[in-house]
Write a protein that holds these residues in place. Structure first.
Motif, short mmCIF file in Angstrom:
data_model
loop_
_atom_site.label_atom_id
_atom_site.label_comp_id
_atom_site.label_asym_id
_atom_site.label_seq_id
_atom_site.Cartn_x
_atom_site.Cartn_y
_atom_site.Cartn_z
N LEU A 4 0.82 -1.20 0.00
CA LEU A 4 0.00 0.00 0.00
C LEU A 4 0.86 1.26 0.00
O LEU A 4 0.53 2.25 -0.65
CB LEU A 4 -0.93 0.01 1.20
CG LEU A 4 -2.00 -1.08 1.22
CD1 LEU A 4 -2.82 -0.98 2.49
CD2 LEU A 4 -2.89 -1.02 0.00
N LEU A 7 2.04 2.56 -3.30
CA LEU A 7 1.05 3.21 -4.15
C LEU A 7 1.00 4.72 -3.93
O LEU A 7 0.39 5.43 -4.71
CB LEU A 7 -0.35 2.64 -3.86
CG LEU A 7 -0.54 1.15 -4.13
CD1 LEU A 7 -1.91 0.71 -3.66
CD2 LEU A 7 -0.34 0.83 -5.60
N LEU A 8 1.65 5.20 -2.87
CA LEU A 8 1.55 6.60 -2.49
C LEU A 8 2.79 7.38 -2.87
O LEU A 8 3.86 6.82 -3.07
CB LEU A 8 1.34 6.71 -0.97
CG LEU A 8 0.08 6.04 -0.43
CD1 LEU A 8 0.11 6.06 1.08
CD2 LEU A 8 -1.16 6.74 -0.95
N GLU A 9 2.64 8.70 -2.92
CA GLU A 9 3.77 9.58 -3.17
C GLU A 9 4.56 9.73 -1.87
O GLU A 9 4.09 9.40 -0.79
CB GLU A 9 3.27 10.93 -3.64
CG GLU A 9 2.56 10.87 -4.98
CD GLU A 9 1.95 12.19 -5.38
OE1 GLU A 9 2.19 13.20 -4.70
OE2 GLU A 9 1.24 12.20 -6.39
N ARG A 13 3.60 8.94 2.06
CA ARG A 13 4.24 7.81 2.77
C ARG A 13 4.66 8.23 4.17
O ARG A 13 4.52 7.47 5.12
CB ARG A 13 5.45 7.32 1.99
CG ARG A 13 5.09 6.45 0.83
CD ARG A 13 6.33 5.81 0.21
NE ARG A 13 6.00 5.53 -1.16
CZ ARG A 13 6.78 5.77 -2.19
NH1 ARG A 13 7.98 6.29 -2.00
NH2 ARG A 13 6.40 5.49 -3.40
N GLU A 51 -5.15 -1.90 -7.72
CA GLU A 51 -4.28 -1.01 -6.96
C GLU A 51 -4.64 0.46 -7.16
O GLU A 51 -4.50 1.26 -6.25
CB GLU A 51 -2.82 -1.25 -7.34
CG GLU A 51 -2.28 -2.54 -6.80
CD GLU A 51 -0.81 -2.74 -7.11
OE1 GLU A 51 -0.23 -1.94 -7.88
OE2 GLU A 51 -0.24 -3.70 -6.58
N LYS A 52 -5.11 0.81 -8.34
CA LYS A 52 -5.48 2.20 -8.61
C LYS A 52 -6.62 2.63 -7.69
O LYS A 52 -6.59 3.72 -7.12
CB LYS A 52 -5.90 2.36 -10.07
CG LYS A 52 -6.14 3.80 -10.46
CD LYS A 52 -6.49 3.91 -11.92
CE LYS A 52 -5.23 4.07 -12.71
NZ LYS A 52 -5.44 4.41 -14.11
N SER A 55 -5.33 3.04 -4.17
CA SER A 55 -4.55 4.27 -4.10
C SER A 55 -5.47 5.48 -3.95
O SER A 55 -5.20 6.38 -3.15
CB SER A 55 -3.71 4.40 -5.37
OG SER A 55 -3.13 5.66 -5.45
N CYS A 59 -5.53 7.89 -0.61
CA CYS A 59 -5.31 9.33 -0.79
C CYS A 59 -6.49 10.12 -0.22
O CYS A 59 -6.30 11.13 0.46
CB CYS A 59 -5.14 9.62 -2.26
SG CYS A 59 -3.85 10.76 -2.61
N LYS A 109 -3.65 13.39 -7.82
CA LYS A 109 -3.30 12.21 -8.61
C LYS A 109 -3.06 12.55 -10.07
O LYS A 109 -2.38 11.81 -10.77
CB LYS A 109 -4.41 11.15 -8.51
CG LYS A 109 -4.46 10.46 -7.17
CD LYS A 109 -3.23 9.64 -7.02
CE LYS A 109 -3.39 8.63 -5.91
NZ LYS A 109 -2.24 7.76 -5.81
#
Length: 179
Positions: A4, A7-9, A13, A51-52, A55, A59, A109
């Protein structure tokens, strides 16, 4: 958890390091709870989604955490629990903060609004197993959120200058009235 986080910036994180992740069969959509130690609860089985979508949900919930939405409503309701107008404000605030989070995710995104709208629709189609979060995933709420997501526009300098000019004019008019 590691999957997980990938999947993040980077900024998200760091924020996620303080957030606990939970899975429950008592919620129909991801929800954030906790004031001092926030946690994100995912519906059971939802982490098998693409996963999208995951994400997007992460977010979205991180925007709630960043804006301290739980704390704002907790304070208002604890102090004014007896006031029916505060309860009305609670429902309207809840709707507005969902729309704000949706807009923030779409802007951050920079992906297709269509993909985010489909993720919202996918979440709305999940059958509720009991506990209802205050998200209002009824037909009208989903329609309103998807419509709002599809209408999100980039801010332009013209718009910013226009809003600033309107503010200055309003302050001048109302300020000169009291002088």
């Amino acid at each position: 958890r590691r999957r997980l986080l990938l999947l993040l910036e980077e900024e998200d994180r760091k924020r996620m390091s303080k957030v606990k992740l939970r899975v429950s069969d008592r919620t129909a959509s991801p929800v954030t709870y906790g004031v001092l130690r926030p946690a994100i609860v995912f519906p059971k089985g939802s982490l098998q989604n693409p996963e999208k979508e995951i994400s997007f949900w992460l977010c979205h919930e991180l925007v709630h955490i960043r804006h301290h939405d739980n704390l704002k409503m907790l304070l208002a309701l604890c102090v004014h629990w007896f006031n029916p107008l505060v309860w009305l404000m609670y429902f309207l605030f809840n709707r507005d903060m969902e729309l704000l989070c949706d807009e923030a995710v779409v802007r951050k995104k920079r992906e297709s609004r269509r993909d985010y709208a489909l993720a919202l629709l996918s979440m709305a189609q999940r059958k509720s197993l009991g506990f209802q979060t205050g998200l209002g995933f009824g037909k009208n709420a989903v329609t309103e959120r998807i419509t709002a997501v599809m209408k999100v526009k980039q801010m332009t300098w013209k718009g910013i200058l226009g809003a600033g000019a309107a503010l200055v004019i309003a302050l001048t008019v109302f300020g000169s009235h009291y002088v």
